[in-house]
Design an enzyme around this catalytic site. Sequence first.
Site, PDB file in Angstrom:
ATOM      1  N   ASN A 166      -6.347   7.768   7.875  1.00  0.00           N
ATOM      2  CA  ASN A 166      -5.429   8.874   7.611  1.00  0.00           C
ATOM      3  C   ASN A 166      -6.268  10.085   7.198  1.00  0.00           C
ATOM      4  O   ASN A 166      -6.781  10.135   6.091  1.00  0.00           O
ATOM      5  CB  ASN A 166      -4.461   8.466   6.484  1.00  0.00           C
ATOM      6  CG  ASN A 166      -3.535   9.601   6.077  1.00  0.00           C
ATOM      7  OD1 ASN A 166      -3.511  10.662   6.698  1.00  0.00           O
ATOM      8  ND2 ASN A 166      -2.764   9.377   5.023  1.00  0.00           N
TER       9      ASN A 166
ATOM     10  N   LYS B 291      -5.329  13.002   6.604  1.00  0.00           N
ATOM     11  CA  LYS B 291      -4.582  13.940   5.751  1.00  0.00           C
ATOM     12  C   LYS B 291      -4.802  15.383   6.266  1.00  0.00           C
ATOM     13  O   LYS B 291      -5.018  15.559   7.467  1.00  0.00           O
ATOM     14  CB  LYS B 291      -4.980  13.753   4.288  1.00  0.00           C
ATOM     15  CG  LYS B 291      -4.802  12.282   3.855  1.00  0.00           C
ATOM     16  CD  LYS B 291      -4.856  12.041   2.388  1.00  0.00           C
ATOM     17  CE  LYS B 291      -4.646  10.558   2.113  1.00  0.00           C
ATOM     18  NZ  LYS B 291      -4.669  10.223   0.705  1.00  0.00           N
TER      19      LYS B 291
ATOM     20  N   HIS C 104       4.532   8.102   3.120  1.00  0.00           N
ATOM     21  CA  HIS C 104       3.301   8.126   2.318  1.00  0.00           C
ATOM     22  C   HIS C 104       3.647   8.660   0.923  1.00  0.00           C
ATOM     23  O   HIS C 104       4.508   9.533   0.794  1.00  0.00           O
ATOM     24  CB  HIS C 104       2.256   9.016   3.002  1.00  0.00           C
ATOM     25  CG  HIS C 104       0.895   8.882   2.391  1.00  0.00           C
ATOM     26  ND1 HIS C 104       0.562   9.490   1.213  1.00  0.00           N
ATOM     27  CD2 HIS C 104      -0.194   8.169   2.776  1.00  0.00           C
ATOM     28  CE1 HIS C 104      -0.703   9.170   0.905  1.00  0.00           C
ATOM     29  NE2 HIS C 104      -1.178   8.364   1.847  1.00  0.00           N
TER      30      HIS C 104
ATOM     31  N   GLU D  39       2.218  10.707  -0.882  1.00  0.00           N
ATOM     32  CA  GLU D  39       2.079  12.168  -0.997  1.00  0.00           C
ATOM     33  C   GLU D  39       3.330  12.867  -0.464  1.00  0.00           C
ATOM     34  O   GLU D  39       3.732  13.915  -0.967  1.00  0.00           O
ATOM     35  CB  GLU D  39       0.795  12.634  -0.272  1.00  0.00           C
ATOM     36  CG  GLU D  39      -0.445  12.253  -1.082  1.00  0.00           C
ATOM     37  CD  GLU D  39      -1.710  12.026  -0.276  1.00  0.00           C
ATOM     38  OE1 GLU D  39      -1.793  12.444   0.892  1.00  0.00           O
ATOM     39  OE2 GLU D  39      -2.641  11.419  -0.844  1.00  0.00           O
TER      40      GLU D  39
ATOM     41  N   GLU E  38       0.037   0.980  -0.776  1.00  0.00           N
ATOM     42  CA  GLU E  38      -0.904   1.949  -1.315  1.00  0.00           C
ATOM     43  C   GLU E  38      -0.539   2.272  -2.766  1.00  0.00           C
ATOM     44  O   GLU E  38       0.330   3.138  -3.006  1.00  0.00           O
ATOM     45  CB  GLU E  38      -0.873   3.241  -0.488  1.00  0.00           C
ATOM     46  CG  GLU E  38      -1.230   3.050   0.966  1.00  0.00           C
ATOM     47  CD  GLU E  38      -1.757   4.346   1.591  1.00  0.00           C
ATOM     48  OE1 GLU E  38      -2.876   4.319   2.092  1.00  0.00           O
ATOM     49  OE2 GLU E  38      -1.055   5.371   1.528  1.00  0.00           O
TER      50      GLU E  38
ATOM     51  N   GLY F 227      -7.348   8.227  -3.574  1.00  0.00           N
ATOM     52  CA  GLY F 227      -8.227   9.382  -3.809  1.00  0.00           C
ATOM     53  C   GLY F 227      -8.852   9.409  -5.192  1.00  0.00           C
ATOM     54  O   GLY F 227      -9.419  10.421  -5.601  1.00  0.00           O
TER      55      GLY F 227
ATOM     56  N   SER G 168      -8.636   4.145  -1.900  1.00  0.00           N
ATOM     57  CA  SER G 168     -10.081   4.128  -2.168  1.00  0.00           C
ATOM     58  C   SER G 168     -10.817   2.978  -1.474  1.00  0.00           C
ATOM     59  O   SER G 168     -11.746   2.405  -2.050  1.00  0.00           O
ATOM     60  CB  SER G 168     -10.341   4.127  -3.671  1.00  0.00           C
ATOM     61  OG  SER G 168      -9.820   5.306  -4.266  1.00  0.00           O
TER      62      SER G 168
END
Length: 250
Positions: free
Chosen positions: A9, A11, A95, A97, A167, A173, A212
Site C-alpha cells: 500500500n 498510500k 483502511h 486511515e 491492521e 507507521g 510495520s
Amino acid sequence: MRRKFVAGNWKMHGSLAENQTRLSQLAKGLSQLKTLDMAVFSTAPYLFQCKSLLAATPVKWGAQNISEHAQGAFTGETSVAMLQDFSCDYVIIGHSERRELFAENDAQVAAKFVQAQTGNITPILCVGESLQQREAGTTVEVISRQIQAVLDVVGIQKFAQAVIAYEPIWAIGTGKTATPQQAQEVHSAIRSLLAKNDQCVAQNMQILYGGSVKPGNAAEIFAQPDVDGALVGGASLNAGDFMEICKAAS
Ligand code: 13P
C-alpha cells in the site's frame, strides 16, 4: 492450501518517475520468487502506469479506495467502473486511515465492498483496533464488529471473493509490530468468526497482517498458521525491502 499474498500500500506517496523505478526494480526481481500472490496499490492517478508496467508480470495492482456509489455528482470520488478501466484486480476497503481521518463508517465500508464486487474487483477489507481498545481488552470484539457489519449486508458467500487485512492501528507507521502471537490470536479469531458462518469460506480466506512489516520481522509473522501474508505500507516504497518481504512469504 492458501497462497501467501504480499500487498504494497503506497498510500499518498510516489511520482511518475519514482513509480517507474520502483516497478521496474520489482519486475526484475520476480524470477527469484516462488509462487505467491503480489499486488501494489497506488493512488488513482497512477493506476494507468501500474497497468502499463505490470500487465506482463504476475504482479496485480489496485486502488486504495473506491466510491460506494456507482456514478454521479460525487466530487473527488472514483467509481468501480473507473477502476475496471485500469484493470484493477483489488481495492483496499476500510483502511483505518479512511475510517479515522475521513470518518468512514461500517455502513460505508459495507457499501464499498458491494460496489467493488459489482465490478469483479476483490475487496481487501481492513479491520483493526486502536491502542486504547487493545489495552481495554476489546480487540476481538472490535474486529468482530467490523467484520460482522459487512457480513450482515453481503452475506458469507460474498466473502469467498474477498481478502481480509488485520491492521492494528497502533502498529501502523509506528515501527511497533504486533508480536507474531498477537497477530495469530486475532487472525485465528477472524477465521473462527467466518467458520461459524461457513467452514469452507473460512478455510480459504487469505488473512493478511499489516502494521510495520519489514524484511526483519516478516518471516516470523508469516510462520503463524493463520497469517497468509501482509499488507505493507512504508516498506513497500523501497523495492528491495518489498522483495525481501515477498521472499520471506514465498
Ligand atoms: P506500515 O507498514 O507503514 O506500518 O503501514 C501499514 C499499512 O497501513 C498498510 O495498509
